[in-house]
Design a protein around this motif. Structure first.
Motif, mmCIF file in Angstrom:
data_model
loop_
_atom_site.group_PDB
_atom_site.id
_atom_site.type_symbol
_atom_site.label_atom_id
_atom_site.label_comp_id
_atom_site.label_asym_id
_atom_site.label_seq_id
_atom_site.Cartn_x
_atom_site.Cartn_y
_atom_site.Cartn_z
ATOM 1 N N HIS A 76 5.520 36.560 -3.478
ATOM 2 C CA HIS A 76 4.914 36.156 -4.749
ATOM 3 C C HIS A 76 4.161 37.355 -5.322
ATOM 4 C CE1 HIS A 76 5.666 31.837 -4.009
ATOM 5 N NE2 HIS A 76 5.416 32.136 -2.737
ATOM 6 N N SER A 78 1.696 39.320 -7.906
ATOM 7 C CA SER A 78 0.479 38.971 -8.633
ATOM 8 C C SER A 78 0.517 39.556 -10.033
ATOM 9 C CB SER A 78 -0.750 39.498 -7.887
ATOM 10 O OG SER A 78 -1.917 39.348 -8.672
ATOM 11 N N THR A 83 0.316 44.291 -5.537
ATOM 12 C CA THR A 83 -0.022 43.386 -4.439
ATOM 13 C C THR A 83 0.915 42.189 -4.435
ATOM 14 O OG1 THR A 83 -2.360 44.015 -4.546
ATOM 15 C CG2 THR A 83 -1.832 41.963 -3.402
ATOM 16 N N HIS A 84 1.443 41.861 -3.260
ATOM 17 C CA HIS A 84 2.360 40.738 -3.115
ATOM 18 C C HIS A 84 1.822 39.769 -2.064
ATOM 19 C CE1 HIS A 84 5.346 43.220 -5.268
ATOM 20 N NE2 HIS A 84 4.921 44.204 -4.488
ATOM 21 N N THR A 85 1.905 38.488 -2.376
ATOM 22 C CA THR A 85 1.497 37.465 -1.425
ATOM 23 C C THR A 85 2.728 36.975 -0.675
ATOM 24 O OG1 THR A 85 -0.343 36.726 -2.809
ATOM 25 C CG2 THR A 85 0.460 35.181 -1.145
ATOM 26 N N SER A 94 4.404 34.148 1.825
ATOM 27 C CA SER A 94 4.167 32.755 2.165
ATOM 28 C C SER A 94 5.446 32.090 2.667
ATOM 29 C CB SER A 94 3.640 31.984 0.946
ATOM 30 O OG SER A 94 3.488 30.609 1.218
ATOM 31 N N PRO A 138 -3.654 30.911 -1.788
ATOM 32 C CA PRO A 138 -4.008 32.003 -0.875
ATOM 33 C C PRO A 138 -4.410 31.533 0.521
ATOM 34 C CG PRO A 138 -5.004 32.344 -3.030
ATOM 35 C CD PRO A 138 -4.445 30.947 -3.030
ATOM 36 N N ALA A 140 -1.206 30.990 2.555
ATOM 37 C CA ALA A 140 -0.268 32.112 2.643
ATOM 38 C C ALA A 140 -0.378 32.805 3.998
ATOM 39 C CB ALA A 140 -0.544 33.113 1.527
ATOM 40 N N GLY A 179 -0.351 36.150 4.169
ATOM 41 C CA GLY A 179 -1.225 37.269 3.852
ATOM 42 C C GLY A 179 -0.710 38.014 2.644
ATOM 43 N N THR A 180 -1.235 39.193 2.404
ATOM 44 C CA THR A 180 -0.814 40.008 1.269
ATOM 45 C C THR A 180 -0.390 41.392 1.743
ATOM 46 O OG1 THR A 180 -3.072 40.811 0.867
ATOM 47 C CG2 THR A 180 -2.374 38.811 -0.306
ATOM 48 N N ASN A 239 -4.115 36.659 6.137
ATOM 49 C CA ASN A 239 -4.949 35.553 5.684
ATOM 50 C C ASN A 239 -5.639 34.969 6.913
ATOM 51 O OD1 ASN A 239 -6.036 33.131 4.739
ATOM 52 N ND2 ASN A 239 -4.042 32.081 4.728
#
Length: 251
Positions: free
Chosen positions: A47, A49, A55-57, A59, A68, A71, A73-74, A88
């Motif tokens: 995902h 941002s 920055t990518h999340t 999940s 968040p 998830a 993490g990032t 996370n």
């Protein structure tokens, strides 16, 4: 309008038809198709941002925008690396809780426990070590390896003998780097251990799962790899948490 002499009739065009709004279900499916997944692990969604393009999340859920707190993490690079990834802090406790409840039901681990008992008997090795300087890696509310044993041994999904050889331990390991036959996974790939009796059955039916405290979500070998059974259970828990948050008005 289309007219022939004095008679006019309306003309339906593709533009008129396509201008109708799409149903929400169709839009949802369309959005899901646009979400990327990791090439190395297609079960993990990426995902991006809008506020921070770098920055990518990551999940296990396709929901956009991601929650968040649910998830993995990032990461600031793709594929993620140990240096680019930020975990996370809420994820590992969820993962440990799911493993504690469902790992003993995983067909692969059941098979490994039975195979281990029949081939090794009492000559089993202790569960994965828990370094004293890594207490921060133990998710809250999880059990730890009993005693003060710090020895390694056994094999991936193989484990250790208790007193008198009456019980042993099956290691629950990440699938990103399967170890060679007869060898154990690296400490950073071991989630924890399940206790097995001499017949190959999990003690108390649950195996008394013990979190290893050495696991790393991202290593040089890849990102979080789970068996199909356990991944399904983790996703089920995450979806349940997601619905609960929505019900509380938090999303």
């Amino acid at each position: 309008m289309s007219c022939t002499r004095t008679i006019c009739s309306p003309v339906r065009t593709s533009l008129t038809r396509s201008s109708r709004p799409l149903p929400a279900s169709v839009l949802s499916q369309h959005q899901r198709r646009r979400i990327q997944t990791l090439k190395e692990n297609p079960h993990i969604y990426i995902h991006s941002s809008p506020l921070s393009p770098s920055t990518h999340t990551l999940s296990l859920l396709p929901t956009t925008p991601p929650n968040p707190s649910l998830a993995i993490g990032t990461t600031t690079s793709l594929p993620p690396t140990p240096s680019s990834f930020t975990e996370n802090p809420s994820f590992l406790p969820i993962l440990s809780s799911v493993l504690s409840t469902h790992a003993s039901q995983d067909p692969f681990l059941i098979s490994q426990a039975q195979s281990l008992a029949s081939s090794s008997g009492p000559r089993l090795s202790p569960p994965s070590p828990q370094p004293q300087n890594r207490r921060d890696r133990k998710p809250k509310g999880t059990s730890t390896t009993p005693g003060s044993d710090t020895g390694a041994g056994g094999a991936s999904a193989q484990g250790g003998a208790g007193g008198g050889g009456a019980t042993g331990y099956v290691h629950v390991s990440d699938t990103r780097k399967p170890p060679d036959f007869g060898r154990i996974a690296e400490p950073e790939d071991i989630f924890g251990s399940l206790e097995v009796d001499h017949t190959g059955a999990f003690v108390d039916g649950s195996g008394r799962f013990q979190w290893a405290g050495t696991y790393r979500v991202v290593t040089r070998e890849g990102v979080l790899g789970l068996s199909g059974f356990l991944r399904g259970k983790v996703v089920e828990r995450l979806r349940g948490e997601e619905e609960r948050v929505k019900g509380d008005g938090g999303g």
